[in-house]
Design an enzyme around this catalytic site. Structure first.
Site, PDB file in Angstrom:
ATOM      1  N   HIS A  69       7.850  -7.507  -3.841  1.00  0.00           N
ATOM      2  CA  HIS A  69       6.502  -7.835  -4.350  1.00  0.00           C
ATOM      3  C   HIS A  69       6.545  -9.163  -5.111  1.00  0.00           C
ATOM      4  CE1 HIS A  69       4.267  -4.174  -3.371  1.00  0.00           C
ATOM      5  NE2 HIS A  69       5.450  -3.579  -3.466  1.00  0.00           N
ATOM      6  N   LYS A  85     -10.970 -12.059 -15.645  1.00  0.00           N
ATOM      7  CA  LYS A  85     -11.322 -12.147 -17.070  1.00  0.00           C
ATOM      8  C   LYS A  85     -10.922 -13.500 -17.686  1.00  0.00           C
ATOM      9  CE  LYS A  85     -12.843  -9.562 -20.553  1.00  0.00           C
ATOM     10  NZ  LYS A  85     -14.002  -8.665 -20.437  1.00  0.00           N
ATOM     11  N   CYS A 117       5.382  -6.058   1.642  1.00  0.00           N
ATOM     12  CA  CYS A 117       5.770  -4.647   1.579  1.00  0.00           C
ATOM     13  C   CYS A 117       5.113  -3.842   2.711  1.00  0.00           C
ATOM     14  CB  CYS A 117       5.468  -4.074   0.198  1.00  0.00           C
ATOM     15  SG  CYS A 117       6.334  -2.531  -0.068  1.00  0.00           S
ATOM     16  N   TYR A 118       4.099  -3.018   2.434  1.00  0.00           N
ATOM     17  CA  TYR A 118       3.429  -2.311   3.531  1.00  0.00           C
ATOM     18  C   TYR A 118       2.897  -3.326   4.552  1.00  0.00           C
ATOM     19  CZ  TYR A 118       0.165   0.539   6.181  1.00  0.00           C
ATOM     20  OH  TYR A 118      -0.491   1.152   7.203  1.00  0.00           O
ATOM     21  N   GLY A 168     -20.187  -8.953 -25.978  1.00  0.00           N
ATOM     22  CA  GLY A 168     -18.879  -9.091 -25.341  1.00  0.00           C
ATOM     23  C   GLY A 168     -18.787 -10.375 -24.539  1.00  0.00           C
ATOM     24  N   VAL A 169     -17.590 -10.628 -24.002  1.00  0.00           N
ATOM     25  CA  VAL A 169     -17.325 -11.890 -23.320  1.00  0.00           C
ATOM     26  C   VAL A 169     -18.174 -12.044 -22.043  1.00  0.00           C
ATOM     27  CG1 VAL A 169     -15.529 -13.286 -22.218  1.00  0.00           C
ATOM     28  CG2 VAL A 169     -14.944 -11.778 -24.109  1.00  0.00           C
ATOM     29  N   ASP A 170     -18.145 -11.019 -21.198  1.00  0.00           N
ATOM     30  CA  ASP A 170     -18.744 -11.177 -19.864  1.00  0.00           C
ATOM     31  C   ASP A 170     -20.251 -11.423 -19.937  1.00  0.00           C
ATOM     32  OD1 ASP A 170     -16.185 -10.528 -19.219  1.00  0.00           O
ATOM     33  OD2 ASP A 170     -16.641  -8.500 -18.541  1.00  0.00           O
ATOM     34  N   GLY A 222       0.846  -1.196   0.000  1.00  0.00           N
ATOM     35  CA  GLY A 222       0.000   0.000   0.000  1.00  0.00           C
ATOM     36  C   GLY A 222       0.870   1.231   0.000  1.00  0.00           C
ATOM     37  N   GLU A 277       4.170 -10.762  -6.256  1.00  0.00           N
ATOM     38  CA  GLU A 277       3.064 -10.875  -7.221  1.00  0.00           C
ATOM     39  C   GLU A 277       3.374 -10.293  -8.591  1.00  0.00           C
ATOM     40  OE1 GLU A 277       3.333  -8.969  -4.638  1.00  0.00           O
ATOM     41  OE2 GLU A 277       2.262  -7.081  -4.787  1.00  0.00           O
TER      42      GLU A 277
END
Ligand code: XMP
Length: 512
Positions: free
Chosen positions: A169, A368, A83-84, A225-227, A56, A171
């Protein structure tokens, strides 16, 4: 939380919180982002096997520094502070955090002092990504150093209490073994099993939808669309003809899009779909409007009006289904508070509460690419699943300035040529999003022996993984030449084509 087990990620405002969840789900382990202010009872009620405290932007000693419920550290659930999250853990448990003189930003090498369990199978000296100003100067009692870099303590742990921290990080992909480290936390430390599977997701969702809907009726706005397509097919699998889809052709879609989408749905699914042709209404509302935000708002508003009117024609509807996906959900619960409105996004799913319908959002927990996987498992054809994103306001924000029927027809032709060429050159899946923009600028040209004075079109193509940042695609020159020539030669009204070489930031993907 959808399932008991898995990992809860407390979000302290890092732009990477979603990525943490993404990386863990890559290993078929469920992970969900929760706001940092969630109380301990709520977190425990979710039943996570492990908790991650995200990074953060704050400094732990700042006046309004976001803090977790301190009881978190007494639950016995394994914790990983990133991290934070590391700094807040250290400060709350009695260690010391100091402001570094210099921000450490970028790549560093991680030297491991204690390998098991967090660094199992992680080579010594691997590259990690740092982005922090504050750092640890004194570990809390009971903690030991697990790893360091040339300039800081990079990782600590209280092995007895199962509390781990990392300064880097894991990620982000620049941390080469980062995903492996997150997996070690989830599997070795928290004991998570790979049980998050899209096949199971479909089964669970189908029965949950059936139970929720009972014998009532549902409407859904289908956009092509996809969603919305995946949400529709999933709900249709659960309740069949109790679902009615409305496909609203705003007239701001790509060339032939409404027709093609209806055809594809018709060929593959026996869903009830009503096509509503509403271009005239949209164009009338957009007449004389040139400001981008105003255009976006008008398109969004008109969509709601049309949807509301058309849905009232269907009897006994109790539920509104939407293709909301997980990034939309996280964005709306972000700890960062309202950020500067760069563009007010209009999504076809964003319908107001005033319709008085109960909501069904079966894709709320999915990223997604998970939505795409569900779509493929449901048998939705690739043309609907693997397509570039298309914005809710459509060509309305790709025609700069005032929108008119004439300009729409010109842009549709030019855009169709670009997409055809991009597919022919097998570049469609090598770029993230490609389209044509029509400028309200006319310039002089010559065709045959005659002077022309026509519009300028711009080809835009970007590569990105998350659409928050993007780089312009380095398309081959001969491709650009071919597509540009065809647009100028075949589209009446365009005599000049440019290629957009702006990245985001500072530009955005769409021009308005
Ligand atoms: P920008 O222009 O913000 O676009 O860099 C990032 C991504 O978002 C899409 N976009 C939208 N999608 N409704 C949507 O559903 C919108 O109003 C909207 N505006 C932009 C854009 O196409 C790109 O993929």
């Amino acid at each position: 939380m959808r399932i008991k087990g898995g990992i809860a990620i407390l979000d302290f405002g890092s732009q990477y919180s979603q990525l943490i969840a993404r990386r863990i789900r890559n290993h078929n382990i469920y992970a969900e982002v929760v706001p940092h202010w969630a109380c301990i009872e709520h977190i425990q009620s979710l039943g996570p096997q492990g908790i991650i405290l995200s990074g953060g932007p704050a400094s732990v000693y700042a006046e309004k520094a976001p803090l977790p419920d301190p009881a978190l550290f007494d639950t016995g659930i394994p914790i990983l502070g990133i991290c934070y999250g590391m700094q807040v853990t250290t400060a709350l448990l009695g260690g010391r955090v100091a402001q570094a003189r210099k921000k450490e930003f970028g790549k560093a090498h991680l030297y491991i002092d204690q390998a098991y369990p967090l660094y199992k199978n992680i080579p010594d000296g691997s590259q990690v990504w740092m982005s922090h100003a504050d750092h640890i100067t004194e570990m809390p009692k009971g903690f030991q150093q697990l790893a360091h870099t040339d300039s800081s303590i990079a990782s600590t742990a209280d092995l007895k209490r199962q509390i781990y921290t990392v300064q880097f990080h894991p990620e982000v992909t620049h941390s080469v073994y980062g995903e492996e480290i997150l997996k070690n936390f989830a599997v070795e430390i928290c004991g998570c099993k790979p049980s998050w599977d899209m096949g199971d997701f479909i089964e669970q969702s189908v029965s949950a939808i059936r139970e929720k809907v009972g014998d009532k009726r549902v409407i859904l706005g289908l956009s092509g669309g996809v969603d919305s397509s995946v949400a529709a097919v999933l709900i249709h699998r659960a309740i069949g003809d109790q679902l009615t889809c409305l496909f609203i052709d705003t007239g701001l879609l790509r060339k032939g899009e409404a027709h093609k989408a209806m055809q594809t749905y018709g060929e593959h699914f026996e869903m009830r779909i009503r096509l509503v042709t509403a271009q005239a209404q949209f164009l009338e509302k957009l007449e004389g409007i040139t400001a981008p935000e105003q255009k976006r708002k008008i398109i969004g508003q008109t969509f709601i009006e049309v949807f509301d009117r058309e849905s009232k024609k269907i009897q006994n509807v109790d539920f509104l289904a939407q293709g909301t996906i997980y990034p939309d959900v996280i964005e709306s619960q972000s700890v960062k508070g309202p950020s500067d409105t760069i563009k007010s996004h209009h999504n076809v799913g964003g319908l107001p509460e005033s319709m008085g319908l109960r909501l069904i959002e079966p894709l709320r927990e999915l990223f997604k690419d998970e939505v795409r996987e569900v779509g493929k498992k449901l048998g939705i054809p690739a043309v609907l699943i693997d397509r570039h994103p298309f914005p809710g306001p459509g060509l309305g924000i790709r025609i700069l300035g005032e929108v008119s029927a004439e300009k729409l027809a010109i842009l549709q032709e030019a855009d169709a040529i670009l997409i055809e060429e991009i597919r022919k050159a097998q570049l469609y899946h090598r770029v993230s999003q490609a389209f044509v923009v029509l400028l309200p600028v006319k310039s002089v040209g010559v065709m045959g022996d005659a002077r022309t004075y026509e519009y300028t079109a711009v080809i835009r193509s970007v590569n990105t993984t998350d659409f928050m940042t993007a780089t312009w695609s380095h398309l081959p020159h001969d491709f650009l030449e071919r597509a540009g020539n065809r647009i100028i030669n075949e589209v009446a009204g365009i005599n000049r084509v440019a290629y957009d070489i702006s990245s985001k930031p500072p530009a955005t993907v769409e021009w308005e």
